[in-house]
Design a protein around this motif. Structure first.
Motif, mmCIF file in Angstrom:
data_model
loop_
_atom_site.group_PDB
_atom_site.id
_atom_site.type_symbol
_atom_site.label_atom_id
_atom_site.label_comp_id
_atom_site.label_asym_id
_atom_site.label_seq_id
_atom_site.Cartn_x
_atom_site.Cartn_y
_atom_site.Cartn_z
ATOM 1 N N LYS A 198 5.573 5.169 0.936
ATOM 2 C CA LYS A 198 5.985 6.359 1.684
ATOM 3 C C LYS A 198 7.318 6.114 2.379
ATOM 4 N N GLN A 199 7.424 4.982 3.036
ATOM 5 C CA GLN A 199 8.638 4.691 3.797
ATOM 6 C C GLN A 199 9.834 4.398 2.884
ATOM 7 N N VAL B 40 1.518 3.302 2.294
ATOM 8 C CA VAL B 40 2.337 3.510 3.496
ATOM 9 C C VAL B 40 3.707 2.860 3.315
ATOM 10 N N VAL B 41 3.755 1.743 2.611
ATOM 11 C CA VAL B 41 5.039 1.103 2.319
ATOM 12 C C VAL B 41 5.834 1.974 1.344
ATOM 13 N N ASN C 108 0.834 -1.201 0.000
ATOM 14 C CA ASN C 108 0.000 0.000 0.000
ATOM 15 C C ASN C 108 0.870 1.252 0.000
#
Lengths: 425, 425
Positions: free
Chosen positions: A304-305, A301-302, A299
């Motif tokens: 983003k990191q 969030v992955v 997703n």
């Protein structure tokens, strides 16, 4: 107002495993699609799918059946004007994700089907629908929760507003030259050396100047195959390598030290897709070779990191593993904010058909550059789509039919339905 | 040789949503179990389950049905002597994970059922079976791929070897005093203030000195409820807070600045469970309040990173979201390596029954300390198990029956089977 009135789910599988197509260090797949058709009160049918590798397609089909009723009676306009939390934040279903695995892939199929219906109603190909939307309307579907520490809505709006400048000029470039691309059809692990050499020579003759090989088998095999391909394409063409997650972090660094002599442009999926910190360590060790990943990133969030940790030099979005257009839009915006080029994952069933729209939209309105951008190309299964990708001299041509190019031919659905279709009898 | 000869899957759901049990900022669930029984040629039945929140349980049941045939004809001894890659690295099924979501939860149910059969055949409760296994045998089931950059097999062996020293003394402590615990039964978001106050008072009177409340509603509500609980339990008892992933990173830091006056011991799931870097930033900002997470961490690779990034002060393993005993063992070893206490996630359906074995094994053989260790306790649904947890003065008593305490009563399965059981008619 276009309202969703019904749905139909098809488990479509192509028997690709037997011939070694799509074989790599991890996967031996029968390329499959969890294919959904959304009926509307206006007669338009929105189609969407998620790609799977054979077994397990029944589970994503079940997941679509579990979620599709949530869309019934809702209007396409309303559904595309908000983040798809109706599906991603369902108070019970989310437990078996959240935002990952079967349920999130099913969400991708459904959300893309809704957006396909919208594009068809508008009479525009998806890239055009998106490129022409006002900034506020584009952003209304993006879920900023859990990414706003890296990208605020205001920053996203600034990117999209800026993207309006020069858009017509960029479109003229694409209509003239097509979109840059690379081919993955030459170096599957299941292919013998002479087939790799012959396919490489053929691809080069067809105009391809960027090719990807699979690695992650015994290292001496990888070295030998890399030597074959590099000797065929010369020093100037790009050679990408793809380990499909097989290595540990230390293993990846050691293997790339061996393979560096063949001047790889990137190493794709060097380790576990959830390992942001591992990718960052590998990127530091193998630079200037780029680390690329994302085809199974769960997703936004992955992603983003991966960007925050400077873990990747190339970001590979997938069109239908995440929650469809809105989540991909979040990912494109994140990449633009961090200045990392997006090279979409394609191949499988219909992924080329989808991601061409995303790459074109990214160029027109978000990333606004072709520098380092390439769409993956795999020459499989396009004949089953009513609006298949078209390439010329190793470049994608701009799709012009309304929608997301996601319609499978009815005859193909019938032939390859699993387990009842003639192809499986 | 005990061989697996058949399987049966039950979709069991308890109608908990209607009364507000288990309600928090994200979930409103009908607590459910994807329950599998593995038949063997020796008459022993291995049972395992994964917990879900109601809708979606049909998808994890389907996933178990897709994977269970892979175990047929295999011996329990062989299956528990290797990492469960048969399931986690299946060349087709893994695509819809990998190692996450419905397919990984199904793997957890199946792998735990195999281990339950082994413990029953051995005539030992699970904690004892594990605590007495030779180090090499324990490690043979651990998949070090993708975690060996943080924990090598040699380091893991040293931890387990050291854990043999003083084991009998530690067991004597547990048999005398039980295992420390905390209760989550006082502060669900669905409960009105007076119910929270009454439950807190009752729990304190029963001996509980550590309690958890849900936060993540309107901040003024959180503040008011925290005040109620703190006023009831006094300054010395521990108060934990659980946001169930609702906040963004910045929101979490701001909310905890408000709630710090109530001296929370930890803040649990402050943000998205995939956000390792976000948790690390929150941990730096809220220290000395500990960040706790893990109940929906997808796999050992996520835990590895949470530890590497110093993102958590408390690690919360789950017994059946990951690939069962072998993956939990990897997680316990990682926590020991990094010196972070493990406080297992429990509640739901049967999670208390499972994690008591893991916490006891961790104390006996891995972490070897009770400092900062507590098992979550929720007073729901234990009556449906044939070997329910037993507590005294806020501590778990050591389970003594053979197996993993995972057997549901046949009458409960029949009553709560979905959708056909009498409870759902």
């Amino acid at each position: 107002m276009t309202t969703i009135t019904g749905f139909e789910v098809h488990d479509v599988r192509f028997p690709t495993a037997a011939v070694g197509d799509g074989s790599d260090s991890i996967n031996r797949g029968d390329y499959s699609a969890t294919y959904v058709e959304l009926a509307t009160d206006e007669g338009v049918t929105g189609t969407g799918f998620t790609f799977t590798n054979g077994q397990g397609n029944e589970i994503t089909c079940d997941s679509v059946r579990a979620m599709a009723p949530l869309l019934l009676g809702r209007s396409v306009t309303d559904l595309t004007a908000e983040p798809p939390r109706l599906l991603t934040a369902h108070p019970q279903l989310r437990w078996i994700g959240p935002e990952k695995g079967a349920i999130h892939m099913a969400t991708g199929a459904l959300v893309n089907a809704v957006w396909d219906a919208r594009a068809k109603v508008a009479g525009k190909p998806m890239w055009q629908l998106l490129a022409e939307l006002p900034t506020a309307e584009l952003l209304s579907c993006v879920d900023f929760r859990h990414i706003d520490d890296a990208l605020t809505p205001d920053e996203a709006a600034a990117i999209l507003d800026k993207g309006r400048v020069g858009l017509e000029d960029r479109l003229a470039v694409l209509r003239s030259d097509g979109f840059p691309s690379y081919t993955t059809s030459v170096g599957w692990l299941g292919y013998p050396d002479d087939k790799v050499r012959a396919l490489t020579r053929q691809a080069y003759a067809e105009g391809w100047r960027a090719m990807k090989m699979k690695v992650g088998g015994p290292i001496e095999d990888d070295v030998r195959r890399a030597g074959i391909i590099r000797s065929e394409i010369g020093p100037d063409a790009l050679l990408m390598m793809d380990a499909n997650q097989i290595w540990g972090v230390g293993e990846a660094i050691a293997a790339m030290a061996r393979l560096a002599e063949f001047d790889p442009y990137w190493i794709e999926e060097p380790t576990h897709p959830d390992d942001v910190l591992g990718h960052a360590r590998i990127q530091r060790a193998v630079s200037p070779i780029r680390v690329a990943t994302g085809e199974v990133a769960a997703n936004r969030v992955v992603f983003k990191q991966l960007l925050q940790a400077e873990a990747i030099g190339v970001m590979q979005i997938d069109a239908c593993r995440v929650a469809g257009i809105p989540e991909v839009l979040a990912e494109l915006l994140l990449a633009a904010k961090f200045g990392v080029p997006v090279c979409p994952h394609a191949g499988g069933v219909g992924l080329c058909e989808l991601v061409q729209h995303l790459a074109i939209f990214d160029y027109l309105r978000v990333g606004t550059s072709l520098d380092g951008r390439m769409i993956e190309y795999v020459d499989h299964l396009h004949e089953h789509f009513t609006d298949p990708v078209r390439t010329r001299d190793g470049r994608y041509l701009v799709p012009e039919q309304p929608g997301y190019s996601s319609d499978l031919r009815p005859a193909s659905i019938a032939e390859f339905s699993f387990p009842g279709g003639p192809a499986w009898n």
